[in-house]
Design an enzyme around this catalytic site. Structure first.
Site, PDB file in Angstrom:
ATOM      1  N   GLY A  41      31.149  52.650  47.477  1.00 14.42           N
ATOM      2  CA  GLY A  41      31.942  53.245  48.560  1.00 14.42           C
ATOM      3  C   GLY A  41      32.846  52.153  49.115  1.00 14.42           C
ATOM      4  O   GLY A  41      32.378  51.047  49.415  1.00 14.42           O
ATOM      5  N   GLY A  43      34.284  51.642  51.930  1.00 12.17           N
ATOM      6  CA  GLY A  43      33.930  51.110  53.246  1.00 12.17           C
ATOM      7  C   GLY A  43      32.743  50.171  53.160  1.00 12.17           C
ATOM      8  O   GLY A  43      32.800  49.017  53.615  1.00 12.17           O
ATOM      9  N   GLU A 139      38.664  57.037  52.419  1.00 14.93           N
ATOM     10  CA  GLU A 139      37.641  57.909  51.826  1.00 14.93           C
ATOM     11  C   GLU A 139      36.909  58.726  52.884  1.00 14.93           C
ATOM     12  O   GLU A 139      35.899  59.362  52.585  1.00 14.93           O
ATOM     13  CB  GLU A 139      36.642  57.085  50.997  1.00 14.93           C
ATOM     14  N   LYS A 223      48.363  39.264  38.587  1.00 17.43           N
ATOM     15  CA  LYS A 223      49.598  38.619  39.087  1.00 17.43           C
ATOM     16  C   LYS A 223      49.421  38.094  40.522  1.00 17.43           C
ATOM     17  O   LYS A 223      50.372  37.634  41.140  1.00 17.43           O
ATOM     18  CB  LYS A 223      50.774  39.606  39.032  1.00 17.43           C
ATOM     19  N   ASP A 245      34.190  43.927  34.985  1.00 20.34           N
ATOM     20  CA  ASP A 245      34.284  45.238  35.640  1.00 20.34           C
ATOM     21  C   ASP A 245      35.116  45.052  36.915  1.00 20.34           C
ATOM     22  O   ASP A 245      34.719  44.284  37.795  1.00 20.34           O
ATOM     23  CB  ASP A 245      32.849  45.718  35.971  1.00 20.34           C
ATOM     24  N   ALA A 248      35.438  47.429  42.726  1.00 16.80           N
ATOM     25  CA  ALA A 248      35.218  46.727  44.011  1.00 16.80           C
ATOM     26  C   ALA A 248      35.908  45.361  44.092  1.00 16.80           C
ATOM     27  O   ALA A 248      35.721  44.649  45.081  1.00 16.80           O
ATOM     28  CB  ALA A 248      33.739  46.583  44.354  1.00 16.80           C
ATOM     29  N   GLY A 250      39.076  44.927  44.587  1.00 16.10           N
ATOM     30  CA  GLY A 250      39.968  45.082  45.749  1.00 16.10           C
ATOM     31  C   GLY A 250      39.188  45.031  47.057  1.00 16.10           C
ATOM     32  O   GLY A 250      39.652  44.471  48.053  1.00 16.10           O
TER      33      GLY A 250
HETATM   34  O1  RIB Z   1      36.553  50.541  45.385  1.00 16.38           O
HETATM   35  C1  RIB Z   1      35.463  50.836  44.554  1.00 16.38           C
HETATM   36  C2  RIB Z   1      34.715  52.017  45.079  1.00 16.38           C
HETATM   37  O2  RIB Z   1      35.524  53.165  44.970  1.00 16.38           O
HETATM   38  C3  RIB Z   1      33.461  52.369  44.321  1.00 16.38           C
HETATM   39  O3  RIB Z   1      32.338  51.660  44.785  1.00 16.38           O
HETATM   40  C4  RIB Z   1      33.356  53.872  44.499  1.00 16.38           C
HETATM   41  O4  RIB Z   1      32.312  54.259  45.334  1.00 16.38           O
HETATM   42  C5  RIB Z   1      34.702  54.305  45.058  1.00 16.38           C
HETATM   43  O5  RIB Z   1      34.598  54.603  46.375  1.00 16.38           O
END
Ligand code: RIB
Length: 306
Positions: A41, A43, A139, A223, A245, A248, A250
């Site tokens: 998530g 947040g 979200e 970049k 991977d 997350a 960002g």
């Molecule tokens: O930014 C990554 C997140 O986006 C994931 O953890 C997923 O839950 C979505 O909300």
């Protein structure tokens, strides 16, 4: 007295993740790896990211009265995030169905569940937390995000808005953010302009300034990041890493940026630190398990800058 430095008002998701060699085509079935259930998530990821960088963090949001809700709250507590402003909702806990391909890129489908019920009243209940910084994403319902930004301004807190997942936004919200941090896709959707390189990112960020944004920080993956305000444009390179991977990455950037601002770092140094957080997160699988600690980031930066 502040009860936390950073208040995150946003989503909590259980990420149901499968690694596959590639993404399926429409109508196609392909085989993937084992199923992983991982705390996520945007947040909650940003809350954990800031806490692991040493900030005192509280999270405000909603989870269901189900096992996923227990799982997400427990993980936040283990990361020293204050969960006393997370309500238990009759809806299911938010869920993200995630496929990660062989290049570490992801494809995500969200089921908002309880996140979709975060209300104005929930935000108002956080008024005694007195944070200096509020982190917002998209979200939870957009009217609640706008209310949270107004609440932040009324209480003297700075606002960092991560406009993710990508969507268009009212100018009212854009004007209330001290920092807007989109990636290329999000900036493109926000402005209606194509963003494909540093020059087009600068042009689109300047279009957001015209709509009242104060500081735009565009995350550009390999970049680096571009800081654009009415007084300066700064490009900050990132670190080369082997991507496992990107989920997350960002969020790691945003949590790391928030914690660095609070430590009093100059803008460029805060972005450099945030870049290191994002890069390190992309070297590990999963959302919250991939978020680096302050020591990990400092060691990584000192090794890379020798
Ligand atoms: O930014 C990554 C997140 O986006 C994931 O953890 C997923 O839950 C979505 O909300």
């Amino acid at each position: 007295m502040p009860k936390c430095d950073v208040l995150v008002i946003g989503s909590l998701n259980a990420d149901l993740v499968v690694r596959a060699p590639r993404f399926p085509q429409p109508g196609e079935t392909i085989s993937g790896d084992d199923l992983h259930t991982i705390p996520g998530g945007k947040g909650a990821n940003q809350a954990v990211a800031a806490a692991r960088q040493g900030a005192s963090v509280a999270m405000l949001g909603r989870v269901g009265k189900d096992n996923f809700g227990d799982f997400l709250l427990e993980n936040l507590k283990q990361n020293q995030v204050d969960v006393s402003n997370i309500q238990r909702d009759d809806a299911s806990t938010g869920t993200a169905i995630i496929v990660v391909d062989a290049n570490g890129q992801n494809s995500i489908v969200l089921s908002a569940g309880a996140n979709g019920h975060v209300s104005f009243a929930d935000v108002d209940r956080g008024s005694d937390l007195n944070p200096s910084l509020i982190l917002l994403q998209l979200e939870i319902p957009t009217p609640t995000v706008l209310h949270a930004a107004q609440f932040a301004k009324a209480n003297g807190a700075r606002v960092i808005l991560n406009p993710a997942p990508a969507q268009t936004l009212p100018d009212d919200l854009i004007r209330l953010a001290d920092f807007i941090i989109p990636n290329e896709t999000e900036l493109s959707l926000l402005t209606g302009l194509e963003v494909k390189d540093i020059a087009s990112a600068e042009a689109a960020a300047k279009a957001l300034l015209k709509r009242g944004a104060e500081n735009v920080i565009v995350t550009l993956g390999s970049k680096g990041a571009l800081v654009v305000s009415n007084t300066q444009v700064i490009h900050v390179d990132t670190y080369k890493i082997d991507v496992v991977d990107t989920t997350a990455a960002g969020d790691a950037f945003i949590g790391g940026f928030a914690a660095s601002l609070l430590r009093g770092l100059e803008l460029k140094d805060a972005v450099r630190h945030a870049n290191a957080c994002g890069a390190l997160a992309a070297t590990k699988f999963g959302a919250q398990p991939s978020l680096p600690t302050k020591d990990e980031v400092e060691t990584f930066m000192s090794l890379r800058e020798q």
